[in-house]
Design a protein around this motif. Structure first.
Motif, PDB file in Angstrom:
ATOM      1  N   ILE A  57       0.800  -1.227   0.000  1.00 31.84           N
ATOM      2  CA  ILE A  57       0.000   0.000   0.000  1.00 31.84           C
ATOM      3  C   ILE A  57       0.832   1.276   0.000  1.00 31.84           C
ATOM      4  O   ILE A  57       0.380   2.314  -0.482  1.00 31.84           O
ATOM      5  CB  ILE A  57      -0.968   0.044   1.212  1.00 31.84           C
ATOM      6  CG1 ILE A  57      -0.167   0.026   2.532  1.00 31.84           C
ATOM      7  CG2 ILE A  57      -1.978  -1.071   1.156  1.00 31.84           C
ATOM      8  CD1 ILE A  57      -1.021   0.307   3.754  1.00 31.84           C
ATOM      9  N   ARG A 107       2.581   7.745  -4.107  1.00 26.99           N
ATOM     10  CA  ARG A 107       2.433   8.327  -5.445  1.00 26.99           C
ATOM     11  C   ARG A 107       1.224   9.267  -5.493  1.00 26.99           C
ATOM     12  O   ARG A 107       1.315  10.382  -6.020  1.00 26.99           O
ATOM     13  CB  ARG A 107       2.292   7.223  -6.490  1.00 26.99           C
ATOM     14  CG  ARG A 107       2.110   7.751  -7.916  1.00 26.99           C
ATOM     15  CD  ARG A 107       1.892   6.608  -8.903  1.00 26.99           C
ATOM     16  NE  ARG A 107       1.596   7.126 -10.221  1.00 26.99           N
ATOM     17  CZ  ARG A 107       2.493   7.472 -11.136  1.00 26.99           C
ATOM     18  NH1 ARG A 107       3.777   7.371 -10.851  1.00 26.99           N
ATOM     19  NH2 ARG A 107       2.121   7.926 -12.317  1.00 26.99           N
ATOM     20  N   ALA A 108       0.102   8.821  -4.943  1.00 25.54           N
ATOM     21  CA  ALA A 108      -1.108   9.646  -4.956  1.00 25.54           C
ATOM     22  C   ALA A 108      -0.887  10.940  -4.176  1.00 25.54           C
ATOM     23  O   ALA A 108      -1.320  12.020  -4.596  1.00 25.54           O
ATOM     24  CB  ALA A 108      -2.281   8.863  -4.379  1.00 25.54           C
ATOM     25  N   ARG A 117       3.695   2.353  -1.539  1.00 20.86           N
ATOM     26  CA  ARG A 117       4.140   2.956  -2.799  1.00 20.86           C
ATOM     27  C   ARG A 117       2.977   3.638  -3.512  1.00 20.86           C
ATOM     28  O   ARG A 117       3.110   4.760  -4.013  1.00 20.86           O
ATOM     29  CB  ARG A 117       4.759   1.897  -3.690  1.00 20.86           C
ATOM     30  CG  ARG A 117       5.376   2.460  -4.966  1.00 20.86           C
ATOM     31  CD  ARG A 117       5.936   1.367  -5.845  1.00 20.86           C
ATOM     32  NE  ARG A 117       7.170   0.815  -5.292  1.00 20.86           N
ATOM     33  CZ  ARG A 117       7.291  -0.430  -4.830  1.00 20.86           C
ATOM     34  NH1 ARG A 117       6.241  -1.227  -4.821  1.00 20.86           N
ATOM     35  NH2 ARG A 117       8.440  -0.865  -4.378  1.00 20.86           N
ATOM     36  N   ARG A 118       1.822   2.982  -3.544  1.00 22.24           N
ATOM     37  CA  ARG A 118       0.651   3.545  -4.220  1.00 22.24           C
ATOM     38  C   ARG A 118       0.141   4.795  -3.504  1.00 22.24           C
ATOM     39  O   ARG A 118      -0.178   5.813  -4.121  1.00 22.24           O
ATOM     40  CB  ARG A 118      -0.454   2.493  -4.286  1.00 22.24           C
ATOM     41  CG  ARG A 118      -1.706   2.952  -5.011  1.00 22.24           C
ATOM     42  CD  ARG A 118      -2.716   1.825  -5.151  1.00 22.24           C
ATOM     43  NE  ARG A 118      -3.275   1.411  -3.869  1.00 22.24           N
ATOM     44  CZ  ARG A 118      -2.985   0.269  -3.248  1.00 22.24           C
ATOM     45  NH1 ARG A 118      -2.143  -0.602  -3.792  1.00 22.24           N
ATOM     46  NH2 ARG A 118      -3.548  -0.032  -2.090  1.00 22.24           N
ATOM     47  N   THR A 119       0.090   4.731  -2.175  1.00 19.56           N
ATOM     48  CA  THR A 119      -0.365   5.879  -1.390  1.00 19.56           C
ATOM     49  C   THR A 119       0.580   7.064  -1.541  1.00 19.56           C
ATOM     50  O   THR A 119       0.152   8.218  -1.659  1.00 19.56           O
ATOM     51  CB  THR A 119      -0.484   5.486   0.093  1.00 19.56           C
ATOM     52  OG1 THR A 119      -1.395   4.399   0.216  1.00 19.56           O
ATOM     53  CG2 THR A 119      -0.969   6.649   0.938  1.00 19.56           C
TER      54      THR A 119
END
Length: 244
Positions: free
Chosen positions: A225, A231-232, A227-229
């Motif tokens: 979670i 980036r956002a 890396r995705r968080t």
């Protein structure tokens, strides 16, 4: 409405060649954290300088990032003051102790000044959030610039005078003990965001050392979670994705 950056402010990952100071786990951690706070405070001053003064969502994003960076640096200084420098001093040969005592004293005075400026920045950020005016926004941008300048001078002195001593004299076992004893008030989500900041433009060697020092659970959380968080969060703040 969230403002769109006129140009992407994307850091470039650093080359993987080793610097003059030998990279140990302690040095790698210091280096990537220093690089992140240098970059983010400078970028924050730039982002704030053109942000709409009365856009409450944008104000919240920028002042919230300033608050996170300030808390990270305040906690980092506390860990250095209470754990890291005492551990280093215990392992120094006698011939290095006088010079190290002077360097740590110099660091302490600069860190105290910077900590005071970080608390002032929090006050200016709250004033902008409440007032929503152009003068309040400009005051916040100027405060970010002053902090960025002071951070640069403070960290340059630390890297010149203290990181070489860490590299030569702090055993890895002592660094692990410091890491275990260090505490944080950051939430799990905030810790993953800070990890992303540290990894973003780190060299391949420093990135590998930092990841190796994390617990298996933290490495898994980053992959699943974090890396995705991250980036956002970066796209929302900068209007452009992170470098890596």
């Amino acid at each position: 409405m969230t403002a769109v950056l006129p140009r992407p402010l994307v850091p470039t990952p650093r080359a993987s060649s080793e610097p003059t100071t030998r990279s140990t786990p302690a040095v790698a951690y210091q280096r990537v954290l220093h690089q992140a706070v240098r970059r983010e405070f400078r970028m924050l001053a730039d982002l704030a300088s053109w942000a709409p003064a009365d856009d409450t969502a944008r104000t919240a994003d920028l002042t919230g990032h300033a608050d996170l960076l300030s808390r990270v640096l305040l906690q980092h200084h506390a860990t250095e003051r209470e754990l890291l420098w005492p551990a280093l001093f215990r392992n120094l040969p006698a011939r290095e102790q006088d010079a190290a005592r002077d360097a740590i004293g110099y660091w302490t005075s600069r860190a105290a000044l910077l900590d005071h400026m970080l608390r002032d920045l929090s006050t200016v950020a709250r004033q902008w959030a409440v007032a929503g005016t152009l003068p309040a926004r400009n005051a916040f941008a100027r405060a970010c610039t002053r902090v960025a300048d002071t951070v640069e001078a403070h960290l340059a002195a630390e890297e010149r005078d203290l990181l070489p001593l860490l590299s030569r004299y702090l055993p890895t076992s002592e660094w692990r003990a410091v890491s275990r004893a260090a505490t944080t008030t950051l939430t799990g989500r905030e810790q993953l965001l800070v990890l992303g900041l540290a990894l973003e433009d780190a060299s391949a060697i420093d990135r590998a050392r930092l990841m190796a020092g994390l617990s298996p659970a933290t490495r898994t959380a980053w992959r699943v979670i974090g890396r995705r968080t991250y980036r956002a969060a970066v796209v929302r703040l900068r209007g452009a994705p992170p470098a890596a």
